[in-house]
Motif scaffolding. Sequence first.
Motif, mmCIF file in Angstrom:
data_model
loop_
_atom_site.group_PDB
_atom_site.id
_atom_site.type_symbol
_atom_site.label_atom_id
_atom_site.label_comp_id
_atom_site.label_asym_id
_atom_site.label_seq_id
_atom_site.Cartn_x
_atom_site.Cartn_y
_atom_site.Cartn_z
ATOM 1 N N LEU A 115 0.826 -1.210 0.000
ATOM 2 C CA LEU A 115 0.000 0.000 0.000
ATOM 3 C C LEU A 115 0.861 1.261 0.000
ATOM 4 C CD1 LEU A 115 -3.039 -0.703 2.361
ATOM 5 C CD2 LEU A 115 -2.988 -0.661 -0.132
ATOM 6 N N LEU A 116 1.919 1.269 0.823
ATOM 7 C CA LEU A 116 2.805 2.430 0.850
ATOM 8 C C LEU A 116 3.487 2.626 -0.503
ATOM 9 C CD1 LEU A 116 4.486 2.170 4.373
ATOM 10 C CD2 LEU A 116 2.727 3.795 3.628
ATOM 11 N N ALA A 117 3.910 1.535 -1.113
ATOM 12 C CA ALA A 117 4.524 1.634 -2.443
ATOM 13 C C ALA A 117 3.525 2.199 -3.447
ATOM 14 C CB ALA A 117 5.012 0.259 -2.888
ATOM 15 N N ALA A 118 2.257 1.774 -3.330
ATOM 16 C CA ALA A 118 1.228 2.290 -4.238
ATOM 17 C C ALA A 118 1.007 3.779 -4.033
ATOM 18 C CB ALA A 118 -0.081 1.528 -4.025
ATOM 19 N N LEU A 119 1.050 4.244 -2.785
ATOM 20 C CA LEU A 119 0.904 5.682 -2.520
ATOM 21 C C LEU A 119 2.007 6.468 -3.219
ATOM 22 C CD1 LEU A 119 0.032 5.904 1.305
ATOM 23 C CD2 LEU A 119 -1.529 5.815 -0.639
ATOM 24 N N MET A 120 3.248 6.000 -3.092
ATOM 25 C CA MET A 120 4.378 6.733 -3.669
ATOM 26 C C MET A 120 4.377 6.678 -5.193
ATOM 27 S SD MET A 120 7.473 5.949 -0.963
ATOM 28 C CE MET A 120 7.273 4.164 -0.968
ATOM 29 N N ILE A 121 4.099 5.493 -5.743
ATOM 30 C CA ILE A 121 4.148 5.348 -7.198
ATOM 31 C C ILE A 121 3.026 6.144 -7.859
ATOM 32 C CG2 ILE A 121 3.861 3.699 -9.098
ATOM 33 C CD1 ILE A 121 5.269 1.630 -7.283
ATOM 34 N N GLY B 53 2.452 8.947 3.818
ATOM 35 C CA GLY B 53 1.112 9.326 3.395
ATOM 36 C C GLY B 53 0.953 10.818 3.216
ATOM 37 N N THR B 54 1.500 11.615 4.153
ATOM 38 C CA THR B 54 1.335 13.064 4.048
ATOM 39 C C THR B 54 2.287 13.676 3.014
ATOM 40 O OG1 THR B 54 2.831 13.373 5.930
ATOM 41 C CG2 THR B 54 0.480 13.288 6.406
ATOM 42 N N GLN B 55 3.498 13.123 2.891
ATOM 43 C CA GLN B 55 4.435 13.648 1.903
ATOM 44 C C GLN B 55 3.945 13.411 0.479
ATOM 45 O OE1 GLN B 55 7.249 15.522 2.617
ATOM 46 N NE2 GLN B 55 6.445 15.421 4.695
ATOM 47 N N THR B 56 3.162 12.366 0.283
ATOM 48 C CA THR B 56 2.580 12.124 -1.043
ATOM 49 C C THR B 56 1.263 12.871 -1.226
ATOM 50 O OG1 THR B 56 1.460 10.124 -0.220
ATOM 51 C CG2 THR B 56 3.632 9.837 -1.247
#
Length: 287
Positions: free
Chosen positions: A44-50, A228-231
Amino acid sequence: MHQTTDRIERRLGDWARARLPFALAEFVMFGLKQAWACLFGGLLLAALMITKAIWQADWPIHRYDALFLFAIAVQALFLWARLETWAEARVILLFHFTGTVMEWFKVGAGSWAYPEPGLFKILNVPLFSGFMYASVGSYMARVIRLFDMRFAPYPPFWMTVALALAIYTNFFAHHFLPDMRLGLFAATVLLYARTRIWFRIAQHDYWMPLPLAAFLTSGFLWLAENIGTQTGTWLYGGQHAGQMVSLAKMGSWYLLLYVSFVTVTLVVREPLKESRARPEPRPAPQA
């Protein structure tokens, strides 16, 4: 699937111990098992960044909706590949429900906001947000199984449920009543002070105080919050783009982890049955 995982772990452990000092090899195996346990959250974190890096405003699907569909697909894949059991899936569903309820309340109260549009959005909360809470449940259920964890001596179960309910209620009530979190911090230490988390790496058992494990985990969740907030996926009230999440949020996650843990124990009860501070040694798994 579990037998396959055990075989892979033993082979990796044999490889690491043949090349590294024992303590370092055990630490490497600990890290690898932790990474495997938090696979859902990591994806999920990878999906947020990508998606933040590549998404275009004129694409036919909103980023939040793509994240929601991705989370559903990952959950289905985990069940199909038997990376999670159906019992664990029920726990995760409960996490999704309780997390979404909290999201509705907190977003309505202005604690944080989701600034982007989306079709799968109810009361200004995108439905993928529930999976972020579910990823914590997934991690806990998987890490207990992967490390063959036991919790001993465990407090009376009704007390753990009562404390979890008090913590969950305070997340809502502190908007109208005095914040009880300092008392709740103290209650977690008093109730779980003697509880050790026993976990296995290869054929060796280790332990850690449960409150310490909760504190360390809250630090990793604080780092995830910053992703989450940086993205720009969500922002806290008064937070500017690029600003780090307040360290006070670690305290919130520390308390929420007890709610999460007790939620898991509603289904996963076997690791709680030991009453002694040092459980009997268990036989090593067969090759």
